[in-house]
Design an enzyme around this catalytic site. Sequence first.
Site, PDB file in Angstrom:
ATOM      1  N   ARG A  93      39.039  41.476  41.692  1.00  0.00           N
ATOM      2  CA  ARG A  93      40.097  41.555  40.844  1.00  0.00           C
ATOM      3  C   ARG A  93      39.908  41.329  39.330  1.00  0.00           C
ATOM      4  NH1 ARG A  93      43.699  36.761  39.524  1.00  0.00           N
ATOM      5  NH2 ARG A  93      45.801  37.464  39.452  1.00  0.00           N
ATOM      6  N   HIS A 119      41.201  43.574  36.515  1.00  0.00           N
ATOM      7  CA  HIS A 119      42.032  42.748  35.310  1.00  0.00           C
ATOM      8  C   HIS A 119      41.318  43.311  34.020  1.00  0.00           C
ATOM      9  CE1 HIS A 119      45.015  40.091  37.467  1.00  0.00           C
ATOM     10  NE2 HIS A 119      44.901  40.941  38.137  1.00  0.00           N
ATOM     11  N   ASN A 129      46.279  36.159  34.522  1.00  0.00           N
ATOM     12  CA  ASN A 129      44.986  35.600  34.782  1.00  0.00           C
ATOM     13  C   ASN A 129      45.091  33.941  34.885  1.00  0.00           C
ATOM     14  OD1 ASN A 129      43.689  38.056  34.958  1.00  0.00           O
ATOM     15  ND2 ASN A 129      43.549  38.068  32.456  1.00  0.00           N
ATOM     16  N   HIS A 164      44.079  44.597  48.466  1.00  0.00           N
ATOM     17  CA  HIS A 164      44.467  43.456  48.828  1.00  0.00           C
ATOM     18  C   HIS A 164      44.422  43.225  50.339  1.00  0.00           C
ATOM     19  CE1 HIS A 164      47.801  43.200  45.205  1.00  0.00           C
ATOM     20  NE2 HIS A 164      46.482  42.940  44.999  1.00  0.00           N
TER      21      HIS A 164
END
Length: 335
Positions: free
Chosen positions: A65, A69, A108, A207
């Site tokens: 992740r 991001h 975040n 995911h």
Amino acid sequence: MASIVSCFSKFCLTLFLLVLFHGSTNAKLSTNFYSKACPKLLPTVKFIVNSAIMKEARMAASLLRLFFHDCFVNVILLLLIMSLGCDGSILLDDDTSSFIGEKSAAPNRNSARGFNVVDDIKSAVEIVCPGVVSCADILALSARDSVTILGGPYWDVKLGRRDARTASQAAANNNIPSPSSNLNQLISRFSAHGLSTRDLVALSGGHTIGQARCTTFRARVYNESNIDPSFARTRQRNCPRATGSGDNNLAPLDIHTPTYFDNSYFKNLIDRRGLFHSDQQLFTSGGSTDSIVHGYSNNPRSFRSDFAAAMIKMGDISPLTGTKGEIRKNCRRVN
């Protein structure tokens, strides 16, 4: 006055396009970038990532992740003539005199994690080849290793990124898709970064590992109809309806195999067991991405191949190369 404004606007647009074109064609990433400068890089990174995942399986999803991001914060800063993409900007500690960082951005805040593992990797890499490897490349490698360690596909990571000297909280807020996104919003966000609808579905398959906080899926399990009732009740047990109650309680993104990288995520979507609203948007019985979800649910090899290809493609988003940026000594701050 109007003509001056119009001219200035055209100038800005032209400059924007020139910078964007320059950023997309000047990248010189390669899979053997550090083969001579840091031959011990790959085993050093993998050892520490593996150690972290053995302590906590969830860390694999957290590192994956972080890379996602980092890459999705893509903005052209005209005054600095530079772009932000896969450049380690997410690792910078927040709020200096020149920028407001990404760690406190909405996508975040209280959720991005794994920074300590990146610190450990950077420290180890600095021992075997000081001042050579960027934090941005460490993120790319740790994401790949996290996936493969949990049974996912392997891909040769293209390297040679340099680290940003700045970050943008606003860009993080505006560019990273939220768990409440609808399908059109998802397609638009991914398309803006040069990623196709198929890339969107494949990357969403990440995911299949990891966990999420109650606050990110509460609205779905209490308010939506496109959800398996038994699944909703299961998730409600650890996620109270009232906002502020149990917000940080965790649930697995994949109800079946949350610590193994496979195609169960897509089977969950067909069963209306996607945890996020944005997840279930990929399969809505008649939606434009339903066929891709069906394909991945029936053909794990196809998913693995497309996921690896999409990760490589995502890793090409506006990297800093050559003399742009820097090689940070500490991933949390500029040199």
